[in-house]
Design a protein around this motif. Structure first.
Motif, PDB file in Angstrom:
ATOM      1  N   GLU A 308       0.905  -1.243   0.090  1.00 34.21           N
ATOM      2  CA  GLU A 308      -0.013  -0.081   0.108  1.00 34.21           C
ATOM      3  C   GLU A 308       0.878   1.202   0.024  1.00 34.21           C
ATOM      4  OE1 GLU A 308      -3.620   1.913   2.581  1.00 34.21           O
ATOM      5  OE2 GLU A 308      -2.705   0.292   3.269  1.00 34.21           O
ATOM      6  N   ALA A 309       1.860   1.217   0.733  1.00 35.40           N
ATOM      7  CA  ALA A 309       2.719   2.381   0.781  1.00 35.40           C
ATOM      8  C   ALA A 309       3.315   2.712  -0.556  1.00 35.40           C
ATOM      9  CB  ALA A 309       3.829   2.288   2.001  1.00 35.40           C
ATOM     10  N   GLU A 310       3.982   1.473  -1.121  1.00 36.40           N
ATOM     11  CA  GLU A 310       4.567   1.547  -2.247  1.00 36.40           C
ATOM     12  C   GLU A 310       3.755   1.967  -3.530  1.00 36.40           C
ATOM     13  OE1 GLU A 310       7.228  -1.184  -5.581  1.00 36.40           O
ATOM     14  OE2 GLU A 310       5.955  -2.181  -3.844  1.00 36.40           O
ATOM     15  N   TRP A 486       3.505  18.540  -4.588  1.00 40.71           N
ATOM     16  CA  TRP A 486       3.651  16.822  -4.619  1.00 40.71           C
ATOM     17  C   TRP A 486       5.028  16.476  -4.193  1.00 40.71           C
ATOM     18  CZ3 TRP A 486      -0.043  13.232  -4.927  1.00 40.71           C
ATOM     19  CH2 TRP A 486      -1.162  13.678  -5.334  1.00 40.71           C
ATOM     20  N   ARG A 487       6.034  17.191  -4.198  1.00 38.91           N
ATOM     21  CA  ARG A 487       7.417  16.820  -3.918  1.00 38.91           C
ATOM     22  C   ARG A 487       7.344  16.409  -2.484  1.00 38.91           C
ATOM     23  NH1 ARG A 487      10.073  20.676  -5.944  1.00 38.91           N
ATOM     24  NH2 ARG A 487      10.856  19.382  -7.716  1.00 38.91           N
ATOM     25  N   GLU A 488       6.497  17.453  -1.390  1.00 43.85           N
ATOM     26  CA  GLU A 488       6.385  17.096  -0.100  1.00 43.85           C
ATOM     27  C   GLU A 488       5.624  15.829   0.257  1.00 43.85           C
ATOM     28  OE1 GLU A 488       4.708  20.544   1.394  1.00 43.85           O
ATOM     29  OE2 GLU A 488       6.536  21.777   1.001  1.00 43.85           O
ATOM     30  N   GLU A 489       4.601  15.728  -0.980  1.00 44.09           N
ATOM     31  CA  GLU A 489       3.644  14.249  -0.660  1.00 44.09           C
ATOM     32  C   GLU A 489       4.421  13.348  -0.724  1.00 44.09           C
ATOM     33  OE1 GLU A 489       0.289  12.244   0.525  1.00 44.09           O
ATOM     34  OE2 GLU A 489       0.749  14.400   0.826  1.00 44.09           O
ATOM     35  N   ILE A 490       5.356  13.262  -1.843  1.00 39.19           N
ATOM     36  CA  ILE A 490       6.048  12.233  -2.173  1.00 39.19           C
ATOM     37  C   ILE A 490       6.992  11.822  -1.007  1.00 39.19           C
ATOM     38  CG2 ILE A 490       7.913  11.069  -3.749  1.00 39.19           C
ATOM     39  CD1 ILE A 490       6.257  12.744  -6.081  1.00 39.19           C
ATOM     40  N   SER A 491       7.798  12.755  -0.596  1.00 42.92           N
ATOM     41  CA  SER A 491       8.945  12.742   0.645  1.00 42.92           C
ATOM     42  C   SER A 491       8.009  11.915   1.836  1.00 42.92           C
ATOM     43  CB  SER A 491       9.280  13.971   0.973  1.00 42.92           C
ATOM     44  OG  SER A 491      10.072  13.860   2.130  1.00 42.92           O
ATOM     45  N   ARG A 492       6.857  12.270   2.033  1.00 43.86           N
ATOM     46  CA  ARG A 492       6.025  11.860   3.331  1.00 43.86           C
ATOM     47  C   ARG A 492       5.826  10.299   3.133  1.00 43.86           C
ATOM     48  NH1 ARG A 492       1.107  10.631   4.720  1.00 43.86           N
ATOM     49  NH2 ARG A 492       0.193  11.206   2.400  1.00 43.86           N
ATOM     50  N   THR A 494       7.131   8.375   0.802  1.00 41.97           N
ATOM     51  CA  THR A 494       8.413   7.609   0.835  1.00 41.97           C
ATOM     52  C   THR A 494       8.644   7.025   2.350  1.00 41.97           C
ATOM     53  OG1 THR A 494       9.160   8.598  -1.159  1.00 41.97           O
ATOM     54  CG2 THR A 494      10.863   7.432   0.170  1.00 41.97           C
ATOM     55  N   ASP A 495       8.740   8.116   3.389  1.00 39.23           N
ATOM     56  CA  ASP A 495       9.204   7.707   4.718  1.00 39.23           C
ATOM     57  C   ASP A 495       8.399   6.416   5.182  1.00 39.23           C
ATOM     58  OD1 ASP A 495      11.174   9.699   4.425  1.00 39.23           O
ATOM     59  OD2 ASP A 495       9.705  11.153   5.468  1.00 39.23           O
ATOM     60  N   ALA A 496       6.928   6.632   4.778  1.00 42.64           N
ATOM     61  CA  ALA A 496       5.865   5.693   5.235  1.00 42.64           C
ATOM     62  C   ALA A 496       6.289   4.254   4.597  1.00 42.64           C
ATOM     63  CB  ALA A 496       4.672   5.902   5.014  1.00 42.64           C
ATOM     64  N   GLU A 501       8.664  -1.327   4.749  1.00 47.86           N
ATOM     65  CA  GLU A 501       9.628  -2.199   4.111  1.00 47.86           C
ATOM     66  C   GLU A 501      10.266  -3.000   5.500  1.00 47.86           C
ATOM     67  OE1 GLU A 501      11.553  -4.523   1.418  1.00 47.86           O
ATOM     68  OE2 GLU A 501       9.833  -3.373   1.233  1.00 47.86           O
ATOM     69  N   ARG A 502      10.918  -1.920   6.311  1.00 55.18           N
ATOM     70  CA  ARG A 502      11.747  -2.459   7.319  1.00 55.18           C
ATOM     71  C   ARG A 502      10.991  -3.602   8.167  1.00 55.18           C
ATOM     72  NH1 ARG A 502      13.379   2.752   7.300  1.00 55.18           N
ATOM     73  NH2 ARG A 502      11.912   3.239   9.084  1.00 55.18           N
ATOM     74  N   GLU A 503       9.708  -3.235   8.381  1.00 57.02           N
ATOM     75  CA  GLU A 503       8.851  -4.288   9.352  1.00 57.02           C
ATOM     76  C   GLU A 503       8.631  -5.517   8.513  1.00 57.02           C
ATOM     77  OE1 GLU A 503       4.599  -4.212  11.522  1.00 57.02           O
ATOM     78  OE2 GLU A 503       5.296  -2.637  10.470  1.00 57.02           O
ATOM     79  N   PHE A 504       8.274  -5.374   7.245  1.00 49.05           N
ATOM     80  CA  PHE A 504       8.200  -6.459   6.437  1.00 49.05           C
ATOM     81  C   PHE A 504       9.574  -7.532   6.347  1.00 49.05           C
ATOM     82  CE2 PHE A 504       9.032  -8.244   2.197  1.00 49.05           C
ATOM     83  CZ  PHE A 504       7.822  -9.207   2.058  1.00 49.05           C
TER      84      PHE A 504
END
Length: 722
Positions: A308-310, A486-492, A494-496, A501-504
């Motif tokens: 979902e995050a991807e 949209w650059r700010e939204e993409i950064s947010r 991407t962090d999510a 990904e780390r949890e997975f």
């Protein structure tokens, strides 16, 4: 006959007149060109480009002081001419020019150079007929061999492109080729025979005819090489098949032994497999069945969150790309609007310039039309005035100036009036045409001065500019603002995605460890059935016994047949070798016999060479008989010149020509020249260097030359030193 020489050797110019039946005597000091005149006459009449034997230095015939100028010799008559150009070694003939045999005119050249030791040979070359040719040699060989072989041997002995001097009359070059080929063929026979017998063999015709290679049998007499090679092929193939069969039996024996060893090793492994089975069963009982399923559920949830995050990151990048594209489209629209505004300005300026130019052109047309109309009206007025004057005027004669009779005067006046009326009608039509053209030009000028319409295409560009500006006004936000948002939204997002990904990965790592341990235990359990099957199969094979191997008798029989086939193959190979050596030696022997025949034909005392020597002797005898009648009758001394066919040399008064003095050689040479010219019916004879002998003897030979010139109707060129 006339000889003209220009810039040949040391002679700048020279002319000699020759008449049939007379002797032309040329007396000049030494080095004045006497020999050059003789050489030029000989070259032109015999077509020999190197009459003095200076080749390959033909440039020595060109006079040094005349480099680049004309250099030639011309012999001509009323109906023909021959021109020799020494610089290019070419001849140009016109008419039916005679061609004198080379030997007749070049006979005396040995006196012009060379050593006395070579003189006899060169004299012999001058007297003999033409050299042997490949065709003559082939004709001689056809009596002993077939036509194709004869032609091949003759072509090898006397190549078509051979140097003429290499095969000239003496046959040494052709004989040397035949001798070399014969020796090489004999050497090949000796090499083949020595290699076949294993000991040194020497060629001999009788030995070669009886020779048979070591190992020759009566069976080989009636068999050819092709038949023996076919037999060798069959024997080789049989040996290969039997060797393959023996190898197959050996492989079966080895396979049976290998299977037995494998079965024993399998029984050893069975005990180990049973222990593995017991260990796997115990591990399966202790396994925690719920741990793997819980971790799999947690893994699926982490994977869904990561996906979902991807997806959110991809959607943000897509939206930013659309914003960027919208910004680029807005920039393109702004650039398009600016371009359209510039084009509108350019179009309006261009239209205004065109309208001003058009008005100026129309005003010029109006001015021209008014001028032409004024000229036409003036023309009409002048014609009307001329008609009025002509109606009341009396005409006069153009010749005498007197008045015309009334009838003729009326006739002439009517004719003139008719012409003037015709011209008046034409002038009136022209005036009307000028009025119409002027009205049309004035109308166009008025339209052009009052035309304030928008030029074509400008309104379309203005409408497009308005549409582009309206499109820019309708945008809710600028492209730059949208891209930043949209650059700010993409950064947010991407962090999510990174957190998901780390949890997975953490959940996946734990699951992999648990699944690995469970998989090991499951595979151990699954191996139970397979191990049991393998144990049972191994026990059955041991109980049923090992695979059956070939018997010792079968293997021994196969080996025996293989050895017999190898012996047959070796015998066939030996027969082929012996037969091949015999045929190769036979070919070398046949070639040696053929070349020996060629060598015999070309030898000094047999064949063509001997025949040509006898022909030359007959020619010499006839020439000397002709000269004897004339010289002796003139009271001069005549040397005895003949050919020694056995030694292949010229004899003067019984001695070799190289042993004779200069005077004796000159007497002999002059006699031969005159005699050979008479035999050949030559129109010219050349006697050079008469100052070698004394005046009294020279006078006798000169008288003899005049008698022969008159008797045989030939011209004689006689040169001597003053």
């Amino acid at each position: 006959m006339k000889l003209e020489v220009t810039n040949v050797r040391g002679l700048e110019t020279g002319t000699v007149e020759l008449e049939p039946g007379r002797v032309q005597v040329v007396r000049r000091p030494n080095a004045a060109g006497k020999t050059t005149l003789s050489a030029c006459l000989a070259a032109c009449l015999s077509r020999v480009a190197d009459p003095l034997g200076l080749a390959p230095r033909n440039g020595l015939y060109v006079r040094k002081e005349a480099a680049g100028e004309e250099c030639r010799a011309v012999v001509s008559d009323d109906t023909w001419s021959v021109t020799w150009e020494p610089a290019s070694a070419t001849f140009v003939t016109a008419g039916n020019a005679p061609e004198v045999p080379e030997a007749v005119l070049r006979f005396g050249q040995p006196l012009l150079g060379g050593t006395r030791r070579a003189a006899s040979r060169r004299w012999l070359d001058a007297i003999l007929p033409e050299p042997v040719t490949a065709a003559e040699l082939a004709a001689e060989l056809e009596t002993a061999t077939d036509q194709v072989t004869a032609a091949r041997l003759a072509k090898q002995a006397i190549p078509a492109d051979a140097d003429r001097d290499a095969v000239q009359k003496g046959f040494e070059s052709a004989w040397a080729v035949a001798d070399t080929q014969c020796r090489e063929a004999k050497a090949r026979w000796a090499d083949v025979a020595s290699a076949a017998d294993g000991e040194r063999r020497t060629y001999g015709s009788a030995i070669a005819a009886k020779w048979r290679p070591k190992g020759w049998t009566a069976e080989l007499e009636g068999r050819g090489l092709a038949e023996l090679e076919e037999r060798l092929h069959d024997a080789t193939e049989a040996e290969r098949l039997l060797a393959a069969e023996a190898a197959r039996l050996d492989e079966q024996v080895r396979n049976a032994e290998r299977v037995r060893q494998d079965h024993e090793a399998e029984l050893v492994r069975i005990s180990g497999l049973r222990m593995e089975l017991e260990t796997a069963q115990e591990a399966q009982r202790k396994k925690d069945g719920g741990e793997v399923e819980a971790l799999r559920t947690e893994f699926r949830q982490a994977e869904a969150a990561r996906d979902e995050a991807e997806q959110g990151v991809r959607e943000g990048k897509t939206a930013m790309e659309r914003a960027r594209q919208a910004g680029e489209a807005a920039e393109r629209d702004a650039a398009r609007a600016a371009e359209l505004r510039r084009r509108v300005q350019d179009t309006r300026a261009r239209n205004e310039r065109w309208q001003r130019e058009h008005v100026r052109t129309l005003r010029g047309r109006v001015d021209d039309g008014e001028n032409r109309l004024e000229e036409a009206e003036q023309k009409v007025a002048d014609l009307k005035k001329s008609m009025l004057l002509l109606e009341s005027a009396d005409l006069t004669c153009e010749t005498c100036g007197q008045g015309l009779p009334p009838a003729l005067n009326e006739k002439r006046r009517a004719q003139s009036l008719e012409k003037l009326r015709s011209r008046l009608d034409s002038a009136q039509r022209r005036r009307e045409h000028c009025e119409e053209s002027l009205d049309e030009a004035r109308s166009e000028l008025a339209d052009a001065e009052n035309d304030d319409a928008t030029p074509p295409g400008i309104q379309d560009m203005l409408d497009e500019i308005a549409n582009l500006e309206a499109k820019a006004d309708e945008a809710e936000e600028s492209p730059g603002e949208a891209i930043a948002r949209w650059r700010e939204e993409i950064s947010r997002r991407t962090d999510a995605y990174g957190r998901a990904e780390r949890e997975f990965r953490e959940v996946g790592s734990r699951l992999e460890k648990v699944v690995s341990a469970a998989t090991f235990r499951r595979e151990a359990v699954e191996n139970i059935g397979r191990l049991q099957g393998r144990i049972e199969e191994a026990e059955k094979q041991i109980e049923s016994g090992l695979p059956e191997a070939p018997s010792d008798a079968e293997c021994a029989e196969a080996s025996r047949r293989k050895l017999i086939a190898a012996d047959v193959q070796r015998e066939a190979a030996e027969a082929v070798r012996v037969r091949h050596a015999y045929e190769e030696a036979a070919r070398a022997q046949e070639e040696a016999l053929q070349w020996d025949r060629v060598r015999t034909i070309l030898s000094p005392d047999k064949g063509i060479q001997a025949r040509k020597l006898y022909e030359g002797e007959a020619v010499m005898q006839e020439a000397m008989e002709i000269v004897a009648r004339t010289v002796i009758s003139a009271g001069s001394w005549l040397p005895q010149v003949r050919i020694d066919t056995a030694e292949r040399r010229i004899l003067v008064n019984g001695l070799p020509v190289e042993a004779a003095s200069n005077a004796e050689r000159w007497w002999a040479e002059t006699a031969c020249r005159l005699g050979l010219a008479a035999v050949a019916k030559s129109p010219v004879a050349i006697i050079d260097g008469a100052d070698v002998i004394g005046l009294d003897q020279r006078k006798g030979y000169l008288d003899a030359a005049e008698v022969m010139a008159d008797e045989y109707h030939m011209a004689v060129l006689w040169t001597e030193t003053e």
